[in-house]
Design a protein around this motif. Sequence first.
Motif, short mmCIF file in Angstrom:
data_model
loop_
_atom_site.label_atom_id
_atom_site.label_comp_id
_atom_site.label_asym_id
_atom_site.label_seq_id
_atom_site.Cartn_x
_atom_site.Cartn_y
_atom_site.Cartn_z
N ASP A 128 -4.56 -9.72 -6.18
CA ASP A 128 -4.82 -8.64 -7.13
C ASP A 128 -4.31 -7.30 -6.60
O ASP A 128 -3.70 -6.51 -7.34
CB ASP A 128 -6.32 -8.53 -7.41
N SER A 129 -4.57 -7.04 -5.33
CA SER A 129 -4.23 -5.73 -4.74
C SER A 129 -2.72 -5.54 -4.65
O SER A 129 -2.19 -4.46 -4.96
CB SER A 129 -4.87 -5.60 -3.36
N ILE A 130 -2.02 -6.57 -4.21
CA ILE A 130 -0.55 -6.47 -4.10
C ILE A 130 0.06 -6.31 -5.48
O ILE A 130 0.94 -5.46 -5.69
CB ILE A 130 0.02 -7.71 -3.39
N ALA A 131 -0.40 -7.11 -6.45
CA ALA A 131 0.13 -7.02 -7.81
C ALA A 131 -0.09 -5.65 -8.41
O ALA A 131 0.78 -5.10 -9.11
CB ALA A 131 -0.49 -8.10 -8.68
N LYS A 134 2.42 -3.24 -6.88
CA LYS A 134 3.77 -3.53 -7.37
C LYS A 134 3.94 -3.01 -8.80
O LYS A 134 5.02 -2.49 -9.14
CB LYS A 134 4.03 -5.05 -7.33
N ARG A 135 2.89 -3.11 -9.60
CA ARG A 135 2.97 -2.57 -10.97
C ARG A 135 3.15 -1.07 -10.95
O ARG A 135 3.72 -0.49 -11.89
CB ARG A 135 1.71 -2.93 -11.77
N GLU A 139 6.97 -0.49 -2.94
CA GLU A 139 7.30 -1.59 -2.05
C GLU A 139 6.03 -1.92 -1.27
O GLU A 139 5.31 -1.03 -0.83
CB GLU A 139 8.41 -1.17 -1.09
N VAL A 140 5.72 -3.21 -1.13
CA VAL A 140 4.46 -3.60 -0.49
C VAL A 140 4.73 -4.46 0.74
O VAL A 140 5.45 -5.46 0.67
CB VAL A 140 3.54 -4.36 -1.47
N LEU A 141 4.15 -4.05 1.85
CA LEU A 141 4.17 -4.84 3.08
C LEU A 141 2.77 -5.40 3.27
O LEU A 141 1.79 -4.63 3.35
CB LEU A 141 4.56 -3.99 4.28
N PHE A 142 2.63 -6.71 3.31
CA PHE A 142 1.31 -7.32 3.49
C PHE A 142 1.09 -7.60 4.96
O PHE A 142 1.83 -8.38 5.59
CB PHE A 142 1.19 -8.60 2.68
N ALA A 168 2.40 -12.78 -5.27
CA ALA A 168 1.93 -11.54 -5.93
C ALA A 168 2.99 -10.45 -5.87
O ALA A 168 2.84 -9.41 -6.52
CB ALA A 168 0.64 -11.06 -5.28
N GLY A 169 4.07 -10.68 -5.10
CA GLY A 169 5.17 -9.73 -5.07
C GLY A 169 5.37 -8.99 -3.77
O GLY A 169 6.19 -8.05 -3.70
#
Length: 538
Positions: A128-131, A134-135, A139-142, A168-169
Amino acid sequence: MTRSITIFDTTLRDGTQGEGISLSADDKLKIAVKLDELGVHYIEGGNPGSNGKDVEFFRRVKELDLRAKIVAFGSTRRKGASVEDDENLRLIAESGVQAASLVGKSWDFHVHTALQTTLEENLAMIGDSIAYLKRRGLEVLFDAEHFFDGYKNNRDYAKTVLRTASEAGADWLVLCDTNGGTMPHEISEIVTALVAEMPQARLGIHTHNDCELAVANALSAISAGALQVQGTINGYGERCGNANLCSVIPNLQLKLGLPCLPEQKLAQLVPVARYVSEIANVHMPTGQPYVGSAAFAHKGGIHVSAILRDSRTYEHIVPELVGNKQRVLVSELAGQSNLISKAKELGIELDPKSPQAAETIGRIKELEHRGYQFEGADASLELLLREASGEVRELFVFESFKMLVEKSAGKPVVSEAFVKLRIGGESLYTAGEGNGPVNALDNALRKALLQYYPQLTDMHLSDYKVRVLDDKEATASKVRVLIESRDSEDVWSTVGVSGNVIEASWEALVDSMRYALLGQEPAVAAMAAEPRPGLLNH
């Protein structure tokens, strides 16, 4: 095709969790500029929802027009809560950054013990958090927290966490050795397996130094196929610190042939390391690999003799590649090679066959036997060498000083110093007050000299250290005093030794001013031509 490795700097976030390190918003902005000039790809600035300093940093960093991507850090949504209602995630999205670093649990033990939730809910929190971010166009680094411990404890769940983040992206999957307890061979085996199973994923590595393996573990992960390495300048970080980028970067670029910085930027590594150390007000270890002042220092006479023929005999790289330089130390272990090399470095003509060279070597060894140490007092050493070559002219002649220290009930200690000198045949007697005996001596001596040498206006003492040389004698022990001085252009150190701390301080103080005035002419009066009260006359 040679892989290019991405450098992710977390000095401003993870580095500030180290004991004794605190950076203001201004400090963070200054360091960010230096990191950007170095050429790192990502700069993690902190958590925009955690404190006022980080809020100010993210607001002001947008004005700097940096080439590196600025990253905001945060954690996944709270358990049982809606991602749209999570204040932390909202602040990250609204901070104006290009990228977000999101930490989530990948060790089932941590999910049950720390989060106190189910494995399924943890996966939902991550996805949920990454999505959500991204919306919002980030840019997301997990950051898969405790990944290697989780992998060893429950391999299937740890890999499911990565797949959830990827679906999730997430743009990067960063494998974290959060407790710093994993061995290099384990890192290599696990990353190799993941690269084979997830060939499309871009993997990063984030290691801690609890077993003093953070650099080795980071290099193991990169060798196994990871494409991003996270770390801090000088290895700052919680507990024992993070992977030290000052070692990781040159090891990647110079030893493994994996480009990570523009080639011309690598020489900025030493200036950046020392700059960050100064801003953080943390002493930089002299023996730190690559960037420490002793990284390419040579003391033994046999070593020096060899490097004068070819530096490759005792240096694994050319120091200038990382912005460092070769240093020859002169001490009781010194041979003639050390002395001649040091003189040459200072531009001093000293004939190795001359009686002066032999006399100076003997003098250095005698002084070090008495407690002097020239490795950390280059200015005192230079004065000694220039005297041996006949270059130093006298600035003043010391006659005497007196000290008065008074303590009254309910009042602070007052220190007064009275100094008597002769300059150009004229006798001067001055007094000065200070918040301690050394400060009072400094003020009195400065008052006498300023009318002849106004250049001293820009000079001040920046550090003062006292070392007891023989603790068996208790308060009667001989002490060594090191004084660091600086002006607008230079920093230098001088040494004094005595059974009396005031006398030792006076010796170091006199040499600090003599060094500041090398080559200077007095504004008035002629220079005295009598022996100086410096090292050669002790």
